[in-house]
Write an enzyme that holds these catalytic residues in place. Structure first.
Site, PDB file in Angstrom:
ATOM      1  N   ILE A 193     -39.497   1.263 -44.727  1.00  0.00           N
ATOM      2  CA  ILE A 193     -38.321   2.096 -44.452  1.00  0.00           C
ATOM      3  C   ILE A 193     -38.385   3.431 -45.191  1.00  0.00           C
ATOM      4  O   ILE A 193     -37.724   4.388 -44.803  1.00  0.00           O
ATOM      5  CB  ILE A 193     -37.019   1.349 -44.796  1.00  0.00           C
ATOM      6  CG1 ILE A 193     -36.979   0.938 -46.264  1.00  0.00           C
ATOM      7  CG2 ILE A 193     -36.873   0.120 -43.922  1.00  0.00           C
ATOM      8  CD1 ILE A 193     -35.656   0.297 -46.671  1.00  0.00           C
ATOM      9  N   GLU A 194     -39.184   3.493 -46.252  1.00  0.00           N
ATOM     10  CA  GLU A 194     -39.317   4.761 -46.975  1.00  0.00           C
ATOM     11  C   GLU A 194     -40.220   5.745 -46.244  1.00  0.00           C
ATOM     12  O   GLU A 194     -39.893   6.920 -46.099  1.00  0.00           O
ATOM     13  CB  GLU A 194     -39.878   4.507 -48.386  1.00  0.00           C
ATOM     14  CG  GLU A 194     -38.882   3.932 -49.369  1.00  0.00           C
ATOM     15  CD  GLU A 194     -37.878   4.965 -49.850  1.00  0.00           C
ATOM     16  OE1 GLU A 194     -38.043   6.154 -49.520  1.00  0.00           O
ATOM     17  OE2 GLU A 194     -36.915   4.581 -50.529  1.00  0.00           O
ATOM     18  N   SER A 195     -41.375   5.283 -45.787  1.00  0.00           N
ATOM     19  CA  SER A 195     -42.390   6.211 -45.269  1.00  0.00           C
ATOM     20  C   SER A 195     -43.057   5.740 -43.992  1.00  0.00           C
ATOM     21  O   SER A 195     -43.975   6.407 -43.513  1.00  0.00           O
ATOM     22  CB  SER A 195     -43.472   6.415 -46.326  1.00  0.00           C
ATOM     23  OG  SER A 195     -44.157   5.178 -46.568  1.00  0.00           O
ATOM     24  N   TYR A 298     -29.456   1.743 -45.999  1.00  0.00           N
ATOM     25  CA  TYR A 298     -30.760   1.474 -46.612  1.00  0.00           C
ATOM     26  C   TYR A 298     -31.034  -0.028 -46.746  1.00  0.00           C
ATOM     27  O   TYR A 298     -32.092  -0.516 -46.322  1.00  0.00           O
ATOM     28  CB  TYR A 298     -30.827   2.153 -47.976  1.00  0.00           C
ATOM     29  CG  TYR A 298     -32.217   2.218 -48.569  1.00  0.00           C
ATOM     30  CD1 TYR A 298     -33.164   3.097 -48.070  1.00  0.00           C
ATOM     31  CD2 TYR A 298     -32.571   1.392 -49.621  1.00  0.00           C
ATOM     32  CE1 TYR A 298     -34.437   3.166 -48.614  1.00  0.00           C
ATOM     33  CE2 TYR A 298     -33.838   1.451 -50.179  1.00  0.00           C
ATOM     34  CZ  TYR A 298     -34.778   2.330 -49.669  1.00  0.00           C
ATOM     35  OH  TYR A 298     -36.035   2.390 -50.210  1.00  0.00           O
TER      36      TYR A 298
END
Length: 465
Positions: A193-195, A298
């Site tokens: 989910i970050e990158s 998130y």
């Protein structure tokens, strides 16, 4: 002997099955030469190679025991005559097979098979599946989580198919570092989910790498960040730093949903939300409405990504082929080097070198006063060592243009990528023109199949050129 090697390599690659698997190097047991030669087809015109002791007349001796023994002699393992490059190729095949088989076995053995959900029963089945993912991290199911699950398993975007493919390269060492640090292995979903598992990803505010570290946070956890090297983009070093950071956050909150939220928006924002919520707040869901808008999505996105990774087959999603070599090894470099010195000498394309060594921002390994790592495909390690002198001798050719600081700055800007957030009225063509790339490139970088299907808020990765 080369034909023997090629035939054995092919047999090893294609004949092994999950039901009847044999060790890759089983053929290296000592065998009579006749047995070894019988494993390959030898052309009729090619004379057999005999041991020198058998081709010469035996010396006369009064003791019969001193005569050479009748029949073929045992062959020592090393007399098979494999070159360093051939041995590296065998190890690469072995490791690649291990990676792909272990990836498939995980889902076959530990993710329970069940019928795909029908629409009116989806909520029940989604909730049941999340409960089956036994984890110290709370993975509750609700309408917010359902929205992210639906987004991740939507095959129109191809996001999870690409992530599943590339995860076969990144997840083994990410899981190793999490386990060594005593952290839940499910945290492997954070870089999804970050990158989207892209080590060169850059957010609009400058967070970079698989784990999206800001420069100050990366430096505080020991990562080197300067004009030539950005270890936030180093998959291994950044993972080690992320494990230390997550461990620190959990030691503060003693709750993984709060620690994950703090990873996204910072401990300060989580602390303010807890203070406003009062004494009864103990988890992310207790302070949901008090968090920044991005952070509200998130933890649900983390749960959705964890679900999609585990249950992709239940939604008809199959991984695409991993674009990065699965079997790699590391060398230590102790002098200034340009990656083009390697690509121009041995059989490793420049793009592969950049994929395996994304921390070198303009393709230069600045090993002037200390050593740096160089990651290569396993099958090319021996080739590099054999040609190392030739590679090092090319420094004056490939480093000449970088003596001028202006050239270094220009190259650095060319290699920097960005993450673009789709806004109302955007089209893929307009975004491509803005960044001087093609729509095809953007679609390939982001797994987009239909250029007309853009969503407001969608994140697009624009790679540096």
């Amino acid at each position: 002997m080369r034909k023997i090697f090629i035939l054995l390599l092919l047999c090893t690659t294609f004949s092994a099955t999950a039901a009847d698997r044999k060790p890759l190097f089983g053929f290296l047991k000592k065998k009579p030469r006749a047995t070894v030669e019988a494993t390959a087809e030898t052309p009729v015109s090619a004379p057999a190679v005999e041991s020198p002791r058998l081709s010469e007349p035996a010396a006369p001796t009064p003791e019969p025991a001193a005569e050479p023994a009748a029949g073929p002699q045992p062959v020592d393992d090393l007399i098979l005559g494999l070159t360093a490059e051939q041995a590296d190729s065998l190890v690469a095949v072995w490791r690649e097979r291990q990676r792909t088989e272990s990836f498939d076995a995980f889902f076959q053995r530990f993710i329970l098979e069940e019928p795909a959900p029908v629409e009116d029963a989806a909520d029940t089945i989604y909730a049941l599946r999340l409960r089956r993912l036994a984890s110290p991290i709370q993975l509750p199911y609700n309408d917010i989580v359902k929205g992210y699950i639906t987004r991740y398993v939507d095959s129109r975007y191809g996001t999870i198919a690409r992530i599943l493919g590339i995860s076969q390269h990144y997840f083994p060492f990410i899981e190793d570092e999490l386990i060594k640090s005593g952290l839940p292995v499910e945290l492997r979903a954070l870089p999804i989910i970050e990158s989207a598992l892209l080590p060169t990803a850059v957010s609009p505010v400058g967070a970079t790498g698989l784990w999206q570290f800001m420069p100050s946070t990366g430096k505080s956890y020991g990562l080197e960040v300067n004009s030539l090297v950005d270890e936030r983009r180093d998959p291994v070093r950044s993972t080690q730093a992320a494990c230390r950071y997550l461990k620190d956050l959990y030691s503060i909150y003693k709750n993984w949903t709060l620690a994950i939220a703090a990873y996204n928006c910072g401990p300060g924002n989580v602390n303010k939300a807890l203070a406003r919520a009062g004494e009864g707040a103990h988890s992310f869901w207790d302070i949901y409405d008090l968090l920044p808008r991005e952070t509200r999505g998130y933890v649900p996105a983390f749960i959705g990504a964890s679900y999609a990774y585990a249950y992709h087959r239940h939604h008809g999603i199959e991984p695409i082929e991993c674009p990065i070599p699965l079997a790699v090894d590391t060398l230590r470099i102790d002098r200034l080097m340009h990656l083009e010195q390697i690509a121009s000498t041995i059989d490793v394309p420049m793009e592969t070198l950049r994929q395996l060594n994304p921390q070198y921002k303009i393709d230069i390994i600045p090993a002037t006063d200390r050593t740096y790592t160089l990651v290569l495909p396993q099958r090319n390690i021996g080739q590099y060592i054999a040609h190392e002198a030739e590679i090092l001798a090319k420094d004056s050719t490939y480093l000449k243009e970088y003596i001028n600081p202006a050239n270094i700055d220009k190259k650095r800007q060319e290699r920097t990528g960005v993450i673009y957030t789709v806004k109302k009225g955007d089209t893929l063509g307009a975004i491509a023109r803005r960044y001087r790339v093609t729509t095809t490139q953007i679609m390939r970088w982001n797994g987009i199949r239909d250029a007309r299907r853009l969503r407001i808020g969608q994140k697009l990765r624009i790679e540096g050129r």
